[in-house]
Write an enzyme that holds these catalytic residues in place. Structure first.
Site, PDB file in Angstrom:
ATOM      1  N   SER B  68     107.319 -41.946  37.391  1.00 46.81           N
ATOM      2  CA  SER B  68     108.754 -41.659  37.295  1.00 46.81           C
ATOM      3  C   SER B  68     109.016 -40.606  36.206  1.00 46.81           C
ATOM      4  O   SER B  68     108.434 -39.522  36.261  1.00 46.81           O
ATOM      5  CB  SER B  68     109.498 -42.966  37.038  1.00 46.81           C
ATOM      6  OG  SER B  68     110.864 -42.848  37.338  1.00 46.81           O
ATOM      7  N   ASP B 197     110.892 -46.266  47.863  1.00 42.22           N
ATOM      8  CA  ASP B 197     111.348 -46.104  46.483  1.00 42.22           C
ATOM      9  C   ASP B 197     112.855 -45.835  46.471  1.00 42.22           C
ATOM     10  O   ASP B 197     113.320 -44.859  47.047  1.00 42.22           O
ATOM     11  CB  ASP B 197     110.585 -44.939  45.849  1.00 42.22           C
ATOM     12  CG  ASP B 197     110.835 -44.799  44.358  1.00 42.22           C
ATOM     13  OD1 ASP B 197     111.926 -45.179  43.886  1.00 42.22           O
ATOM     14  OD2 ASP B 197     109.946 -44.288  43.673  1.00 42.22           O
ATOM     15  N   HIS B 225     109.773 -48.665  43.951  1.00 45.13           N
ATOM     16  CA  HIS B 225     109.632 -47.765  42.809  1.00 45.13           C
ATOM     17  C   HIS B 225     108.530 -48.216  41.851  1.00 45.13           C
ATOM     18  O   HIS B 225     107.952 -47.400  41.141  1.00 45.13           O
ATOM     19  CB  HIS B 225     110.962 -47.647  42.060  1.00 45.13           C
ATOM     20  CG  HIS B 225     110.924 -46.616  40.968  1.00 45.13           C
ATOM     21  ND1 HIS B 225     110.634 -45.285  41.201  1.00 45.13           N
ATOM     22  CD2 HIS B 225     111.123 -46.723  39.635  1.00 45.13           C
ATOM     23  CE1 HIS B 225     110.668 -44.623  40.065  1.00 45.13           C
ATOM     24  NE2 HIS B 225     110.965 -45.462  39.094  1.00 45.13           N
TER      25      HIS B 225
END
Lengths: 257, 247
Positions: B68, B197, B225
């Site tokens: 991320s 996600d 995610h």
């Protein structure tokens, strides 16, 4: 009937350690509050700000304060968390239906709150001491100590727990204040407050961090209403035996809350 | 007659860089699975990552894995230490193009998000409302319904006890000379697409891939995610395969 639990972590740990137990209790229809003590978990304070036992317990005291005068909780403490939990029970005795000590340092009402912990520190071997990191803060007049569980010490505590949880702990442990009489003062907790509540002790049978012998001595020093045992639990039953721990906690709620 | 097949396991050195609001803790399941390899979990802010990379001996290489927002740190570390990274793995992560400052990606991300996407997450805007946010704290509903939508209840509980506010450094990431073609751009990159996600949606992951093609694209189905929590076995195998290939 729905009950309210308040779970208090042990030294160097945080609210995070109850991540398996909390959903289990909630699934049974109860409410659960997990607390980060001062300078623990994601609490933003630094350990140097802890000058008294009350400082350490503050977040827990705030939680108990927030409950209404008619509300009662089952206060569950693990390991070193037993001492700030006992202080909280002393100050909010009327709100505690039962205090549960899970392989925990459980103070009495005769000696300083630090007594059972300081006695234990005296039994730690030279070799084991090397797996702990000590620090100091405070003043010359009133020196205070910190302690951090090293990986080898943690490994002993997590011997029967999933390896993932041991990895989690290694990533999350934080320095904790050593609960000495310099921190707590010498005044004992009160007979009318802490001394008046129902206390249950949960012994962890395979605990290599706090031996079964020492756990039994703690009970002998200040007898409880009931002793339960989780036979194959290491020092971290919330990881090694979460179902069995939850089972004990549900039984306690049925009986005392 | 019995024959025994001995598989020689190659040991790699992985360095994991977490995303916003999280910490090194989120890699705990992977750390357990990669027991044989050397695993380093780097805590927030870039300084620990850079110090660690600095401390590596001359001829030692690591596999950097960014998740991320951690993709930004990964790109910066690849820029500073191009010879110390065998491959940069972007796990549903920001993967900036060497031609633009990393901030451009952050801006693009927030531009592409639909209204109300962040739900009850809290942002601060130190540069003013027209600029991207300065910090973020994921909200409870956002965690439940988006970030941890594929996760077990226990993992959500763990995260709820540990998420904290984190800086986005949008201003600092605006520097023109933070990443370059010669250094970051010369490194090997693999992108792992995480299906399902809800924080960095697949369209945005695909956009980043088409914007700056990596050496390889891998995929984990039904990951959500937090692939390191939902698919640790698969992810650890994938990481070891990639590490072996780019050794």
């Amino acid at each position: 009937m729905m009950k309210q639990y308040v779970l208090v972590h042990g030294g160097c740990h945080g609210a995070w350690c109850w991540y398996k137990v909390k959903p289990l209790l909630e699934r049974s229809g109860h409410r659960v509050t997990v607390v980060d003590l001062t300078a623990s978990g994601v609490n933003v304070s630094r350990v140097e700000e802890i000058q008294t036992l009350e400082d350490l317990a503050k977040p827990l005291l705030n939680v108990l304060d927030s409950f209404g005068s008619d509300d009662k909780v089952i206060l569950v403490a693990h390991s070193l968390g037993g001492i700030p939990a006992a202080l909280a029970a002393d100050m909010f005795a009327s709100k505690i239906s039962a205090a549960v000590f899970v392989t925990s340092f459980m103070p009495d009402t005769k000696n300083p709150p630090s007594y059972v912990f300081e006695k234990h520190v005296g039994t730690i071997s030279e070799k084991e001491r090397m797996n702990l990191e000590f620090g100091s803060y405070g003043t010359n007049d009133r020196p205070l100590m910190t302690v951090l569980l090293g990986p080898k010490y943690l490994e002993k505590m997590y011997l029967l727990s999933p390896i993932e949880d041991f990895e989690l702990a290694k990533a999350l442990v934080r320095v904790t204040p050593a609960i000495t009489s310099n921190l707590t003062g010498t005044k004992s907790l009160t007979e009318q407050g802490y001394g008046s509540i129902n206390r249950v002790y949960i012994v962890c049978g395979e605990d290599k961090g706090l031996s079964v012998d020492y756990q039994r001595w703690i009970i002998e020093n200040f007898p409880v209403k009931e002793v339960m045992e989780i036979k194959d639990a290491d020092h971290m039953p919330m990881f090694s035996k979460p179902l069995e721990l939850c089972d004990c906690l549900l039984k306690i709620a049925d009986k005392y809350a | 007659m019995q024959t025994q097949h001995m598989q020689q396991q190659q040991l790699h050195h992985f360095v994991f860089v977490h995303g916003s609001c999280h910490g090194a803790w989120c890699w705990f399941k992977l750390a357990a699975k990669l027991k044989g390899d050397k695993v380093r979990l780097v805590s927030e802010h870039l300084e620990p990552l850079m110090s660690f990379m600095e401390s590596l001996p001359e001829n030692e290489k690591v596999v950097l894995v960014g998740h991320s927002y951690g993709g930004i740190g990964t790109s910066l570390a690849m820029e500073r230490f191009p010879t110390k990274v065998s491959v940069g793995i972007f796990l549903s992560a920001y993967m900036p193009h060497h031609d633009s400052p990393p901030a451009v990606l952050i801006q693009e991300y927030f531009k592409r998000l639909p209204e109300g996407f962040a739900m009850d997450s809290a942002f601060t805007f130190e540069e003013g409302p027209e600029h991207p946010p300065s910090s973020v704290l994921f909200g409870t509903s956002f965690m439940k319904e988006k970030a941890y939508s594929n996760c077990q209840l226990e993992d959500l509980e763990l995260a709820m006890a540990l998420v904290k506010s984190s800086w986005l450094y949008a201003k600092e990431m605006g520097g023109e000379d933070l990443i370059s073609k010669e250094r970051y751009g010369s490194g090997k990159r693999v992108f792992i697409v995480c299906e399902g996600d809800n924080v960095l949606p697949e369209e945005i992951q695909k956009w980043m891939i088409s914007n700056y093609e990596p050496n390889e694209v891998k995929r984990i189905e039904e990951a959500g995610h937090m692939a390191m929590l939902t698919k640790p076995q698969q992810l650890s195998q994938l990481l070891q395969e990639i590490a072996a290939k780019y050794n």
